[in-house]
Design a protein around this motif. Structure first.
Motif, PDB file in Angstrom:
ATOM      1  N   ILE A   2      81.719 -44.000  73.291  1.00  0.00           N
ATOM      2  CA  ILE A   2      82.124 -43.914  71.738  1.00  0.00           C
ATOM      3  C   ILE A   2      82.724 -42.327  71.757  1.00  0.00           C
ATOM      4  CG2 ILE A   2      81.366 -43.408  69.564  1.00  0.00           C
ATOM      5  CD1 ILE A   2      79.832 -46.092  69.864  1.00  0.00           C
ATOM      6  N   LYS A   3      83.798 -42.095  71.145  1.00  0.00           N
ATOM      7  CA  LYS A   3      84.232 -40.874  70.907  1.00  0.00           C
ATOM      8  C   LYS A   3      84.806 -40.719  69.229  1.00  0.00           C
ATOM      9  CE  LYS A   3      87.600 -37.539  73.237  1.00  0.00           C
ATOM     10  NZ  LYS A   3      88.388 -37.657  74.475  1.00  0.00           N
ATOM     11  N   THR A   4      84.234 -39.780  68.636  1.00  0.00           N
ATOM     12  CA  THR A   4      84.636 -39.462  67.518  1.00  0.00           C
ATOM     13  C   THR A   4      85.364 -38.416  67.094  1.00  0.00           C
ATOM     14  OG1 THR A   4      82.440 -38.559  66.810  1.00  0.00           O
ATOM     15  CG2 THR A   4      82.743 -40.940  66.467  1.00  0.00           C
ATOM     16  N   ARG A   5      85.942 -38.039  65.861  1.00  0.00           N
ATOM     17  CA  ARG A   5      86.379 -36.545  65.613  1.00  0.00           C
ATOM     18  C   ARG A   5      86.133 -36.124  64.075  1.00  0.00           C
ATOM     19  NH1 ARG A   5      89.560 -37.928  61.227  1.00  0.00           N
ATOM     20  NH2 ARG A   5      91.159 -39.529  61.664  1.00  0.00           N
ATOM     21  N   PHE A   6      85.912 -34.968  64.019  1.00  0.00           N
ATOM     22  CA  PHE A   6      86.053 -34.159  62.822  1.00  0.00           C
ATOM     23  C   PHE A   6      87.475 -33.642  62.500  1.00  0.00           C
ATOM     24  CE2 PHE A   6      84.522 -30.389  60.122  1.00  0.00           C
ATOM     25  CZ  PHE A   6      84.760 -31.175  58.882  1.00  0.00           C
ATOM     26  N   ALA A   7      88.316 -33.677  61.663  1.00  0.00           N
ATOM     27  CA  ALA A   7      89.264 -33.126  61.485  1.00  0.00           C
ATOM     28  C   ALA A   7      89.860 -32.541  60.239  1.00  0.00           C
ATOM     29  CB  ALA A   7      90.660 -34.143  61.992  1.00  0.00           C
ATOM     30  N   PRO A   8      89.176 -31.331  60.280  1.00  0.00           N
ATOM     31  CA  PRO A   8      89.262 -30.881  58.801  1.00  0.00           C
ATOM     32  C   PRO A   8      90.636 -30.223  58.499  1.00  0.00           C
ATOM     33  CG  PRO A   8      88.048 -29.505  60.173  1.00  0.00           C
ATOM     34  CD  PRO A   8      88.193 -30.437  60.855  1.00  0.00           C
ATOM     35  N   SER A   9      91.090 -29.949  57.262  1.00  0.00           N
ATOM     36  CA  SER A   9      92.373 -29.004  57.084  1.00  0.00           C
ATOM     37  C   SER A   9      91.884 -27.793  56.790  1.00  0.00           C
ATOM     38  CB  SER A   9      92.956 -29.757  56.060  1.00  0.00           C
ATOM     39  OG  SER A   9      92.514 -29.253  54.618  1.00  0.00           O
ATOM     40  N   TYR A  13      87.803 -24.086  52.005  1.00  0.00           N
ATOM     41  CA  TYR A  13      86.541 -23.976  52.641  1.00  0.00           C
ATOM     42  C   TYR A  13      85.617 -25.108  52.718  1.00  0.00           C
ATOM     43  CZ  TYR A  13      87.549 -18.850  52.632  1.00  0.00           C
ATOM     44  OH  TYR A  13      88.273 -17.659  52.708  1.00  0.00           O
ATOM     45  N   MET A  14      84.966 -25.452  53.798  1.00  0.00           N
ATOM     46  CA  MET A  14      84.105 -26.603  53.864  1.00  0.00           C
ATOM     47  C   MET A  14      83.044 -26.387  52.898  1.00  0.00           C
ATOM     48  SD  MET A  14      83.160 -27.078  57.930  1.00  0.00           S
ATOM     49  CE  MET A  14      82.199 -28.491  57.693  1.00  0.00           C
ATOM     50  N   HIS A  15      82.928 -27.901  52.345  1.00  0.00           N
ATOM     51  CA  HIS A  15      81.962 -28.194  51.276  1.00  0.00           C
ATOM     52  C   HIS A  15      81.018 -29.305  52.104  1.00  0.00           C
ATOM     53  CE1 HIS A  15      84.729 -31.762  50.714  1.00  0.00           C
ATOM     54  NE2 HIS A  15      85.530 -30.817  50.250  1.00  0.00           N
ATOM     55  N   ILE A  16      80.228 -29.786  50.896  1.00  0.00           N
ATOM     56  CA  ILE A  16      79.114 -30.887  51.306  1.00  0.00           C
ATOM     57  C   ILE A  16      79.636 -32.097  51.784  1.00  0.00           C
ATOM     58  CG2 ILE A  16      77.609 -32.607  50.173  1.00  0.00           C
ATOM     59  CD1 ILE A  16      76.244 -29.566  50.802  1.00  0.00           C
ATOM     60  N   GLY A  17      80.995 -32.492  51.285  1.00  0.00           N
ATOM     61  CA  GLY A  17      81.734 -33.694  51.708  1.00  0.00           C
ATOM     62  C   GLY A  17      82.383 -33.636  52.875  1.00  0.00           C
ATOM     63  N   ASN A  18      82.778 -32.382  53.096  1.00  0.00           N
ATOM     64  CA  ASN A  18      83.476 -32.292  54.582  1.00  0.00           C
ATOM     65  C   ASN A  18      82.044 -32.605  55.738  1.00  0.00           C
ATOM     66  OD1 ASN A  18      85.127 -29.539  53.309  1.00  0.00           O
ATOM     67  ND2 ASN A  18      85.951 -31.554  54.009  1.00  0.00           N
ATOM     68  N   LEU A  19      80.838 -31.754  55.155  1.00  0.00           N
ATOM     69  CA  LEU A  19      79.865 -31.772  56.054  1.00  0.00           C
ATOM     70  C   LEU A  19      79.261 -33.100  56.350  1.00  0.00           C
ATOM     71  CD1 LEU A  19      77.793 -30.162  57.979  1.00  0.00           C
ATOM     72  CD2 LEU A  19      76.354 -30.077  55.830  1.00  0.00           C
ATOM     73  N   ARG A  20      79.098 -33.904  55.253  1.00  0.00           N
ATOM     74  CA  ARG A  20      78.718 -35.339  55.516  1.00  0.00           C
ATOM     75  C   ARG A  20      79.638 -35.980  56.536  1.00  0.00           C
ATOM     76  NH1 ARG A  20      78.430 -40.249  52.081  1.00  0.00           N
ATOM     77  NH2 ARG A  20      80.710 -39.713  51.825  1.00  0.00           N
TER      78      ARG A  20
END
Length: 479
Positions: A2-9, A13-20
């Motif tokens: 399994i390989k996942t990713r986190f791809a923020p724009s 700034y990062m918020h709780i939704g991004n962290l989740r």
């Protein structure tokens, strides 16, 4: 694997939704000993903000969500910042142009906006029928060479259906007739979010794409891109929406979800991570407190819920209080002391005094910066009583005698320590023939200005004799 990713724009700034989102992607990978990838999406140049990228690294580090591949951890010469991958996106757009599955569009924003406004006025769904779709490729290339501004759009099917199975929401089908030809390359030469994501996920061999369920409506566009580019489909895991308690708005629109603010106020990463995991995931046991490793061990995609979940800052505060109380004393002192030093001058205080002050509130502190607020009574020169406290001091004729006797005992105490203070309070109770409440409450009020607080003997020890004597003198006869 399994390989996942986190791809923020980089648009905010990062918020709780991004962290989740990052946490769930991390857990999905690590519960199967897989890999977690970080990719920075910065192709929307107009919205990118300075400092956001660095904050992303700091946040992931603070929450121990260590990525296996990404910026500063490149593998096989792969770039993980999208603005450094423009040639890759351009090459795939050209492949679709050659296959006849994409076309050059020369319509300007003014025309598009006019059509959109007309549809709104007529209360119709806006679905742009692009006249450039039928322009021959040679004519289009000549217009490009002539310097005409353009975008590249994908030709979407006008009939049939597009279906997929989401690991949370199950089988979902869309009618292709509702789809608008999507832009792949914008007029500035940068790819759109959808196009870049599909290419990057495929080339980076992402097996499970994790994101919020608000992206479900965009799924046909993703799926048709996978098909057009001959990429294998990954598994899709759409997470339930996070809403603010009693507000009903998406979390990204609320102040209390700001991660840096939470960390700066003294919320512990371990508490935040624990609480975030329970927003959309149900362990199906009575266990509420999990370490990150325990979350990895227990996590299962089948336990992700479908219904929107509620972010309640009060619940997060409750989690944080629990984690603070479970620290050992030295960890707690190291954690809270900077918040105290940031507000008060401690140069004339001994290490013992400072440590005793901090530990007085250990079982009651909700977040780190709260220590400066609750310890204010030990630093202010004067106190002002509210009406409730004043009325209590006037409620019993015995109270002036209690205070006078207490003052005399404090003055006669030659060794100011906890044991002597506790014995002193007992003598005041006996000498005045008072109850414990009628002894302790008026003393607490006149020396702290409050009718509640931590252990009285420890409070008196920290306030020191002269401060206590002065405050009692100022109160006797006034009420």
């Amino acid at each position: 694997m399994i390989k996942t990713r986190f791809a923020p724009s980089l648009s905010g700034y990062m918020h709780i939704g991004n962290l989740r989102s990052a946490l769930f992607a991390y857990l999905i990978a690590k519960q199967d000993e897989g890999e977690f990838v970080l990719r920075i999406e910065d192709t929307d140049r107009s919205r990118s903000r300075i400092g956001v990228e660095e904050q992303i690294y700091n946040i992931l580090n603070a929450f121990q969500l260590t990525y296996d591949e990404g910026p500063h951890r490149e593998t096989n010469n792969t770039e993980y910042v999208q603005s450094k991958r423009l040639d890759i996106y351009k090459s795939y757009a050209e492949k679709l142009l050659k296959k006849g599955e994409a076309y050059y569009c020369f319509c300007d924003k003014k025309t598009l906006n006019a059509n959109r406004m007309k549809a709104n006025e007529e209360k119709q769904n806006f679905l742009y029928e692009d006249p450039c779709r039928i322009i021959g490729i040679e004519e289009a290339k000549n217009r490009v060479l002539a310097g005409e501004s353009y975008t590249i759009r994908q030709k979407m099917p006008k009939t049939g259906q597009t279906s997929f199975r989401d690991l949370v929401y199950g089988d979902i089908t869309f009618d292709n007739s509702t789809l608008e030809d999507q832009i792949l390359i914008k007029s500035d030469g940068f790819p759109t979010y959808n196009f870049a994501n599909v290419i990057d996920d495929a080339l980076m061999e992402i097996t499970h794409v994790t994101r919020g369920c608000e992206y479900l409506s965009s799924m046909p566009k993703y799926l048709l891109l996978y098909e057009a580019l001959n990429f294998p489909r990954p598994e899709f895991v759409h997470l339930p929406l996070v809403r603010i308690k009693e507000k009903g708005v998406l979390i990204k629109n609320y102040k209390e979800d700001d991660l840096m603010d939470l960390l700066n106020q003294g919320f512990l990463p371990s508490a935040i991570i624990n609480y975030m995991a329970l927003l959309g995931w149900n362990p199906r046991t009575n266990q509420e407190f999990f370490t990150l490793q325990e979350l990895i061990n227990e996590f299962d995609i089948s336990k992700i819920t479908k219904r929107p979940c509620c972010y309640d800052i009060k619940k997060l505060v409750w989690f944080n209080k629990h984690y603070i109380s479970k620290m050992n004393d030295q960890e707690y002192i190291n954690f809270t002391r900077p918040y105290l030093e940031n507000v008060y001058n401690l140069k004339d205080k001994t290490e013992e005094w400072i440590n005793n002050l901090l530990l007085l509130f250990k079982k009651h502190l909700h977040f780190g910066s709260e220590i400066a607020l609750v310890s204010n009574l030990f630093f202010r020169k004067t106190i002002v009583l509210d009406e409730k406290c004043i009325n209590y001091l006037r409620s019993d004729e015995l109270i002036p005698s209690v205070l006078t006797t207490f003052k005399e005992e404090v003055e006669n105490c030659s060794n100011w320590n906890l044991q002597n203070i506790e014995e002193l309070l007992k003598r005041v109770e006996l000498k005045t023939n008072s109850t414990k409440e009628k002894t302790y409450m008026p003393i607490r009020i006149v020396v702290t200005g409050l009718n509640y607080g931590r252990e009285l003997s420890k409070t008196l020890f920290l306030l020191e004799q002269q401060t206590i004597i002065k405050r009692v003198e100022n109160s006797i006869g006034m009420y």
